[in-house]
Design an enzyme around this catalytic site. Structure first.
Site, PDB file in Angstrom:
ATOM      1  CG  HIS A   1     -19.815   3.195  -8.251  1.00 18.95           C
ATOM      2  ND1 HIS A   1     -19.641   2.613  -7.006  1.00 18.95           N
ATOM      3  CD2 HIS A   1     -20.899   4.003  -8.145  1.00 18.95           C
ATOM      4  CE1 HIS A   1     -20.576   3.070  -6.189  1.00 18.95           C
ATOM      5  NE2 HIS A   1     -21.357   3.905  -6.854  1.00 18.95           N
TER       6      HIS A   1
ATOM      7  CG  MET B   1     -16.621  -6.687  -2.015  1.00 21.80           C
ATOM      8  SD  MET B   1     -17.561  -5.413  -2.914  1.00 21.80           S
ATOM      9  CE  MET B   1     -18.589  -4.798  -1.574  1.00 21.80           C
TER      10      MET B   1
ATOM     11  CD  GLU C   1     -21.637  -3.230 -13.051  1.00 22.37           C
ATOM     12  OE1 GLU C   1     -20.626  -3.863 -12.707  1.00 22.37           O
ATOM     13  OE2 GLU C   1     -22.578  -3.003 -12.266  1.00 22.37           O
TER      14      GLU C   1
ATOM     15  CG  LEU D   1      -7.400  -0.114  -3.529  1.00 19.74           C
ATOM     16  CD1 LEU D   1      -6.841   0.197  -4.912  1.00 19.74           C
ATOM     17  CD2 LEU D   1      -6.859  -1.447  -3.014  1.00 19.74           C
TER      18      LEU D   1
ATOM     19  N   GLY E   1     -17.293 -12.315  -9.730  1.00 19.15           N
ATOM     20  CA  GLY E   1     -16.381 -12.180 -10.869  1.00 19.15           C
ATOM     21  C   GLY E   1     -17.028 -12.090 -12.237  1.00 19.15           C
ATOM     22  CB  SER E   2     -20.406 -11.279 -13.504  1.00 19.71           C
ATOM     23  OG  SER E   2     -20.665  -9.965 -13.107  1.00 19.71           O
TER      24      SER E   2
HETATM   25  C1  GRF Z   1     -20.461  -4.850  -9.691  1.00 15.51           C
HETATM   26  O1  GRF Z   1     -21.772  -4.451  -9.466  1.00 15.51           O
HETATM   27  C2  GRF Z   1     -19.558  -3.657  -9.757  1.00 15.51           C
HETATM   28  O2  GRF Z   1     -20.182  -2.534 -10.280  1.00 15.51           O
HETATM   29  C3  GRF Z   1     -19.203  -3.430  -8.311  1.00 15.51           C
HETATM   30  O3  GRF Z   1     -19.090  -4.707  -7.759  1.00 15.51           O
HETATM   31  C4  GRF Z   1     -19.881  -5.622  -8.514  1.00 15.51           C
HETATM   32  C5  GRF Z   1     -18.964  -6.716  -8.948  1.00 15.51           C
HETATM   33  O4  GRF Z   1     -19.645  -7.750  -9.568  1.00 15.51           O
HETATM   34  N1  GRF Z   1     -17.992  -2.656  -8.185  1.00 15.51           N
HETATM   35  P1  GRF Z   1     -18.847  -8.971 -10.220  1.00 15.51           P
HETATM   36  O5  GRF Z   1     -18.015  -9.596  -9.096  1.00 15.51           O
HETATM   37  O6  GRF Z   1     -17.987  -8.420 -11.307  1.00 15.51           O
HETATM   38  O7  GRF Z   1     -19.904  -9.897 -10.715  1.00 15.51           O
END
Ligand code: GRF
Length: 202
Positions: free
Chosen positions: A108, A89, A173, A92, A11-12
């Site tokens: 992504h 993960m 991100e 959908l 959940g970062s």
């Molecule tokens: C991230 O690397 C994102 O790009 C991918 O899943 C990961 C999620 O990381 N879709 P977090 O749970 O938000 O830390």
């Protein structure tokens, strides 16, 4: 704008959005955070921030379709206007995407359309690219194939491994995902087929 989040893990990205929301720079209302994983750190992060959470563990359902129906009903009940996938993960199904009456966005960890699917950072390293990055995109019925909203690049160094490259991308991100949500919430994002036009304040 009422936003809901689906997340499966640490959940970062959710944390980065919540931090901006708490600072008053993200004009959204988090109406719920859902997960297929009861132990997702994302649920703990949301609870701490006072956001309603719901878990949809696969074991509670006969099949994936039933699980998705429950998630869709929940999203409708809480008034979702934008669905954010943040490390969710499960792919959908086309039915889910067609049924949802609100936009769905995802991040992504590669420069799409290169390296869709799992282990994007490893795919990029194995391929030997010199630049990688991350992509915020709309979710369509394909795999990481929806129209691109924002991208950010990072260099790939000779000494990189999956961990170091992933960490460098993740930092970006945490900047572009909240930025994309802010643009969407402020009505600055227009779709023109596959092209997404961002109205920047001059
Ligand atoms: C991230 O690397 C994102 O790009 C991918 O899943 C990961 C999620 O990381 N879709 P977090 O749970 O938000 O830390």
């Amino acid at each position: 704008m009422k936003v809901a989040v689906l997340a499966s893990g640490r959940g970062s990205n959710l944390q980065a959005m919540i931090a901006e929301w708490q600072e008053g720079t993200l004009p959204v209302e988090f109406v719920g955070v859902g997960s297929n994983n009861l132990d997702a750190m994302a649920l703990t992060i949301a609870e701490k921030a006072g956001i309603p959470v719901r878990a949809f563990p696969r074991d509670n359902y006969n099949d994936k379709s039933e699980q998705e129906t429950d998630i869709l009903n929940w999203l409708e009940d809480i008034g979702t206007e934008l669905l954010i996938l943040a490390g969710y993960m499960l792919v959908l199904s086309p039915r889910f995407v067609r049924t949802a009456e609100y936009p769905i966005v995802n991040i992504h960890p590669a420069l799409l359309p290169s390296f869709p699917g799992l282990h994007a950072q490893k795919q990029a390293l194995d391929y030997g690219v010199k630049v990688s990055g991350c992509t915020v995109h709309y979710v369509d019925e394909g795999m990481d194939s929806g129209p691109i909203i924002l991208q950010e690049t990072v260099p790939v160094f000779d000494e990189d491994d999956e961990e170091t490259l992933s960490a460098r991308i993740l930092k970006k991100e945490h900047i572009i995902y909240p930025e994309a949500i802010r643009l969407l919430a402020n009505g600055k994002v227009k779709r023109d087929g596959r092209r997404v036009i961002i109205q920047r304040d001059s």
